[in-house]
Enzyme design. Structure first.
Site, PDB file in Angstrom:
ATOM      1  N   ARG A   1      -2.878  -9.857 -20.448  1.00 20.37           N
ATOM      2  CA  ARG A   1      -3.890  -9.659 -21.489  1.00 20.37           C
ATOM      3  C   ARG A   1      -3.477  -8.603 -22.519  1.00 20.37           C
ATOM      4  O   ARG A   1      -4.076  -8.498 -23.583  1.00 20.37           O
ATOM      5  CB  ARG A   1      -5.260  -9.354 -20.886  1.00 20.37           C
ATOM      6  CG  ARG A   1      -5.321  -8.086 -20.093  1.00 20.37           C
ATOM      7  CD  ARG A   1      -6.624  -7.987 -19.322  1.00 20.37           C
ATOM      8  NE  ARG A   1      -7.794  -7.948 -20.191  1.00 20.37           N
ATOM      9  CZ  ARG A   1      -8.077  -6.943 -21.006  1.00 20.37           C
ATOM     10  NH1 ARG A   1      -7.291  -5.889 -21.063  1.00 20.37           N
ATOM     11  NH2 ARG A   1      -9.158  -6.969 -21.758  1.00 20.37           N
TER      12      ARG A   1
ATOM     13  N   GLU B   1       3.207  -7.853   8.560  1.00 21.30           N
ATOM     14  CA  GLU B   1       3.239  -6.387   8.525  1.00 21.30           C
ATOM     15  C   GLU B   1       4.055  -5.877   7.333  1.00 21.30           C
ATOM     16  O   GLU B   1       4.127  -4.672   7.104  1.00 21.30           O
ATOM     17  CB  GLU B   1       3.811  -5.813   9.827  1.00 21.30           C
ATOM     18  CG  GLU B   1       3.084  -6.251  11.088  1.00 21.30           C
ATOM     19  CD  GLU B   1       1.573  -6.111  10.976  1.00 21.30           C
ATOM     20  OE1 GLU B   1       1.105  -4.985  10.707  1.00 21.30           O
ATOM     21  OE2 GLU B   1       0.871  -7.123  11.150  1.00 21.30           O
TER      22      GLU B   1
ATOM     23  N   PRO C   1       0.812  -1.219   0.000  1.00 22.93           N
ATOM     24  CA  PRO C   1       0.000   0.000   0.000  1.00 22.93           C
ATOM     25  C   PRO C   1       0.852   1.278   0.000  1.00 22.93           C
ATOM     26  O   PRO C   1       0.337   2.353  -0.294  1.00 22.93           O
ATOM     27  CB  PRO C   1      -0.811  -0.090   1.305  1.00 22.93           C
ATOM     28  CG  PRO C   1      -0.736  -1.517   1.723  1.00 22.93           C
ATOM     29  CD  PRO C   1       0.569  -2.038   1.205  1.00 22.93           C
TER      30      PRO C   1
ATOM     31  N   ASP D   1     -10.466  -1.326 -24.901  1.00 23.62           N
ATOM     32  CA  ASP D   1     -10.949  -1.417 -23.528  1.00 23.62           C
ATOM     33  C   ASP D   1     -11.036  -0.070 -22.833  1.00 23.62           C
ATOM     34  O   ASP D   1     -10.375   0.879 -23.227  1.00 23.62           O
ATOM     35  CB  ASP D   1      -9.992  -2.277 -22.700  1.00 23.62           C
ATOM     36  CG  ASP D   1     -10.267  -3.755 -22.904  1.00 23.62           C
ATOM     37  OD1 ASP D   1     -11.432  -4.099 -23.113  1.00 23.62           O
ATOM     38  OD2 ASP D   1      -9.302  -4.523 -22.849  1.00 23.62           O
TER      39      ASP D   1
HETATM   40  N1  4HQ Z   1      -0.750  -5.571   1.007  1.00 22.64           N
HETATM   41  N2  4HQ Z   1      -1.497  -3.098  -2.910  1.00 22.64           N
HETATM   42  C1  4HQ Z   1       0.294  -5.869   3.213  1.00 22.64           C
HETATM   43  C2  4HQ Z   1      -1.609  -4.700   0.356  1.00 22.64           C
HETATM   44  C3  4HQ Z   1      -1.328  -4.231  -1.024  1.00 22.64           C
HETATM   45  C4  4HQ Z   1      -2.063  -3.239  -1.717  1.00 22.64           C
HETATM   46  C5  4HQ Z   1       0.358  -6.298   0.403  1.00 22.64           C
HETATM   47  C6  4HQ Z   1      -0.986  -5.856   2.414  1.00 22.64           C
HETATM   48  C7  4HQ Z   1       1.610  -6.297   1.256  1.00 22.64           C
HETATM   49  C8  4HQ Z   1       2.521  -6.772   3.426  1.00 22.64           C
HETATM   50  N3  4HQ Z   1      -0.370  -4.615  -1.842  1.00 22.64           N
HETATM   51  N4  4HQ Z   1       1.302  -6.707   2.618  1.00 22.64           N
HETATM   52  N5  4HQ Z   1      -3.113  -2.546  -1.289  1.00 22.64           N
HETATM   53  O1  4HQ Z   1      -2.584  -4.270   0.919  1.00 22.64           O
HETATM   54  O2  4HQ Z   1      -0.481  -3.925  -2.981  1.00 22.64           O
END
Ligand code: 4HQ
Length: 255
Positions: free
Chosen positions: A153, A115, A88, A168
């Site tokens: 794709r 985490e 994230p 698309d």
């Molecule tokens: N995570 N976009 C936490 C995500 C995520 C997202 C992946 C959760 C990595 C450690 N990854 N782990 N949103 O929420 O890519």
């Protein structure tokens, strides 16, 4: 295109080989998937891949060493590949990013759990950090599969009908136009007459106008990033006018 995915849950990726566009691309060699489990690179009898965070707090952190070793092995197997960590904290993916992904020789996708990873991996082993959106998942496996689906794709031959990838939503910066199939009428709702006309020029203009109008209504942020030519400006003006006329007509707004 070669994908190498580093994951504690390689089994989850079997879903990609089941059915559909991605499964066919993997089956025909248009794309390749290689899975690496950091546990196979963990030393010691316990094969630890995670530990408690320095400073305390809930949850676990993925250890540097097994991930660094897995990334090194994947890099050796896929020369020229870029290493992307899904999290994230990364830059939010969009269609342009997927198009850019599609032109690299290969991708090593790191799917984290818990985490997340030891921060020092970002400095020493990871080239890019990407997010699939502003929400929190329990692991990076689904984000890695989202990237693979969107990129695969786009690869030549993956869809069978080469025109459709470029028509698309988002490929031209706009949302897609509405689609209709048989029957011509459902609960009194008719297919727009122009689509039954056989006039391919008029149909193409209508679709362009609908794509512009829907983007104007629902995603003005996308429209703001574009420059419309005179023709497109006229199509959008006509869409907006027709909408206002219809709202007046239905008594929805005052004259
Ligand atoms: N995570 N976009 C936490 C995500 C995520 C997202 C992946 C959760 C990595 C450690 N990854 N782990 N949103 O929420 O890519």
């Amino acid at each position: 295109m070669r994908f190498d995915v580093i994951t504690l849950f390689p089994e989850q990726f079997r879903i990609l080989s089941g059915e559909g566009v991605v499964a066919r691309a993997l089956g025909s060699g248009i794309a390749e998937l290689h899975l690496w489990n950091p546990r196979d690179f963990a030393l010691g009898a316990h094969r630890r891949v995670d530990d408690r965070p320095y400073g305390g707090g809930p949850g676990m952190v993925m250890l540097f060493e097994p991930l660094a070793a897995a990334i090194a092995a994947a890099r050796a197997a896929s020369p020229g590949a870029q290493v992307a960590y899904l999290s994230p904290q990364g830059r939010t993916l969009d269609q342009q990013a997927m198009i850019d992904f599609a032109s690299a020789p290969g991708w090593i996708l790191l799917a984290g759990r818990y985490e997340g990873i030891d921060e020092r991996l970002l400095a020493s082993c990871i080239d890019q950090e990407w997010s699939i959106g502003d929400y929190v998942l329990s692991g990076g496996e689904l984000p890695a599969m989202v990237v693979m689906d969107a990129v695969i794709r786009l690869l030549p031959g993956a869809l069978g009908h080469e025109r459709s990838a470029c028509e698309d939503s988002h490929m031209n910066g706009l949302l897609d136009c509405p689609h209709f199939s048989r029957p011509e009428q459902i609960d009194g709702l008719r297919v727009p007459e122009v689509l039954l006309s056989g006039d391919h020029g008029a149909i193409a203009r209508w679709r362009r106008q609908q794509a512009l109008g829907r983007t104007w209504l629902r995603r003005p942020d996308l429209l703001a990033k574009m420059t419309l030519d005179n023709d497109e400006q006229q199509l959008l003006q006509d869409f907006i006018q027709a909408r206002q006329a219809a709202a007046l007509d239905s008594g929805e707004i005052e004259p």
